[in-house]
Design a protein around this motif. Structure first.
Motif, short mmCIF file in Angstrom:
data_model
loop_
_atom_site.label_atom_id
_atom_site.label_comp_id
_atom_site.label_asym_id
_atom_site.label_seq_id
_atom_site.Cartn_x
_atom_site.Cartn_y
_atom_site.Cartn_z
N SER A 156 0.83 -1.20 0.00
CA SER A 156 0.00 0.00 0.00
C SER A 156 0.87 1.25 0.00
N TYR A 160 0.96 4.10 -2.81
CA TYR A 160 0.62 5.48 -2.46
C TYR A 160 1.78 6.43 -2.75
N TYR A 163 1.70 6.94 -6.43
CA TYR A 163 0.52 7.75 -6.74
C TYR A 163 0.77 9.23 -6.43
N SER A 164 1.39 9.50 -5.28
CA SER A 164 1.66 10.88 -4.87
C SER A 164 2.64 11.56 -5.80
N GLY A 213 -7.66 7.37 -3.91
CA GLY A 213 -6.44 7.74 -3.20
C GLY A 213 -6.61 7.81 -1.69
N ALA A 217 -4.47 5.76 1.07
CA ALA A 217 -3.66 6.44 2.09
C ALA A 217 -3.91 5.81 3.47
#
Length: 222
Positions: A156, A160, A163-164, A213, A217
Motif C-alpha cells: 500500500s 501510495y 501515486y503521490s 487515493g 492512504a
C-alpha cells in the motif's frame, strides 16, 4: 530549443530556483533539449557520466540491472526534477539506468558546464545538498518499511508513494511492484486483486490505476 519552456523548467526546479534570469540564460546556452520516446534510455548503468538531466515533460524510471538480466525500479522522476547528477558530480559511471515511461523532454547539461556553473554559484551546491538529503530520507523510510511493516502495508505504501509522485496512472507491472515492496509476485497479485475488489484500483497489463487515493492512504498508514 523552446527557450521559454526550457527557462520555465529551470526556474521550477528547486536546484536553480534562486538563480537570476541572466545566470539561467547563461546555463541554458550550455544546455541541450532532448526528446525521448517511451522506452528510450537517457543513459545506461555503467555508462560514462557526461551529462545529467532536468525533466521538462513526461516521466522517468530509474532501474538497476541484476546479474541475470532482471530489472528493479529504484526511483521515479517527474517534470522539474533532476536525475543523473550524482554520477556527474562524482565523475563515476552511472549507478543505474534511466528510461522514459512516456514521451518525454529533458534538458541535458554537460558535466564540465555544470561544474563551472556551480563554482560561480555556491547556492546551487546548497540546493543540491538539500535534494540529496531528501532522497536519503526517502531511502531510509523505504528501508524501515521493508524491515518492519506487514507485506500488505508495504504494498500500500509503495502504491501510495508512486501515486503521490506520478499521479493515478502507474505504468508498472505486478513484478515491478513486488520488487519495490520486497515481496513475492504471488503475494502482490493477491493483494492487488483485493484492492481491485474493494474499488481502490483498476488494472490491466503493465498499468495500475488508483481510483480511490484516500482509501489507499489509510491502508498505507496501517
Amino acid at each position: 530549443m523552446d527557450y521559454q519552456t526550457a527557462s520555465s523548467a529551470l526556474k521550477s526546479s528547486f536546484l536553480f530556483s534562486s538563480i537570476s534570469d541572466q545566470d539561467l540564460a547563461d546555463l541554458l546556452a550550455r544546455a541541450e533539449e532532448k526528446q525521448f520516446v517511451q522506452g528510450e534510455y537517457f543513459f545506461w548503468e555503467g555508462g560514462a557520466p557526461d551529462n545529467f538531466f532536468l525533466l521538462i515533460s513526461g516521466r522517468v524510471k530509474v532501474i538497476k540491472h541484476g546479474s541475470q538480466g532482471r530489472e528493479t525500479a529504484v526511483a521515479f522522476f517527474s517534470p522539474g526534477e533532476i536525475f543523473g547528477e550524482v554520477a556527474v558530480l562524482e565523475d563515476k559511471p552511472y549507478p543505474a539506468s534511466a528510461v522514459a515511461l512516456e514521451t518525454s523532454a529533458a534538458l541535458s547539461i554537460n558535466r564540465q558546464a555544470f561544474r563551472d556553473f556551480v563554482r560561480r554559484h555556491p547556492e546551487v551546491t546548497l540546493a543540491m545538498i538539500g535534494i540529496l538529503s531528501g532522497r536519503l530520507r526517502e531511502a531510509q523510510s523505504r528501508l524501515h518499511d521493508l524491515a518492519g511493516e506487514r507485506v500488505e502495508q508495504r504494498l500500500s505504501r509503495t502504491l501510495y508513494r508512486l501515486y503521490s509522485k506520478l499521479g493515478p496512472e502507474l505504468p508498472f507491472t505486478r513484478q515491478d511492484l513486488a520488487d519495490m515492496s520486497g515481496t513475492t509476485l504471488e503475494t502482490t497479485v493477491r493483494y492487488l486483486s483485493r484492492l481491485k475488489q474493494e474499488g481502490i484500483i483498476t488494472s490491466k497489463r503493465g498499468l495500475v490505476v488508483i481510483g480511490d487515493g484516500p482509501k489507499l492512504a489509510v491502508l498505507a498508514e496501517g
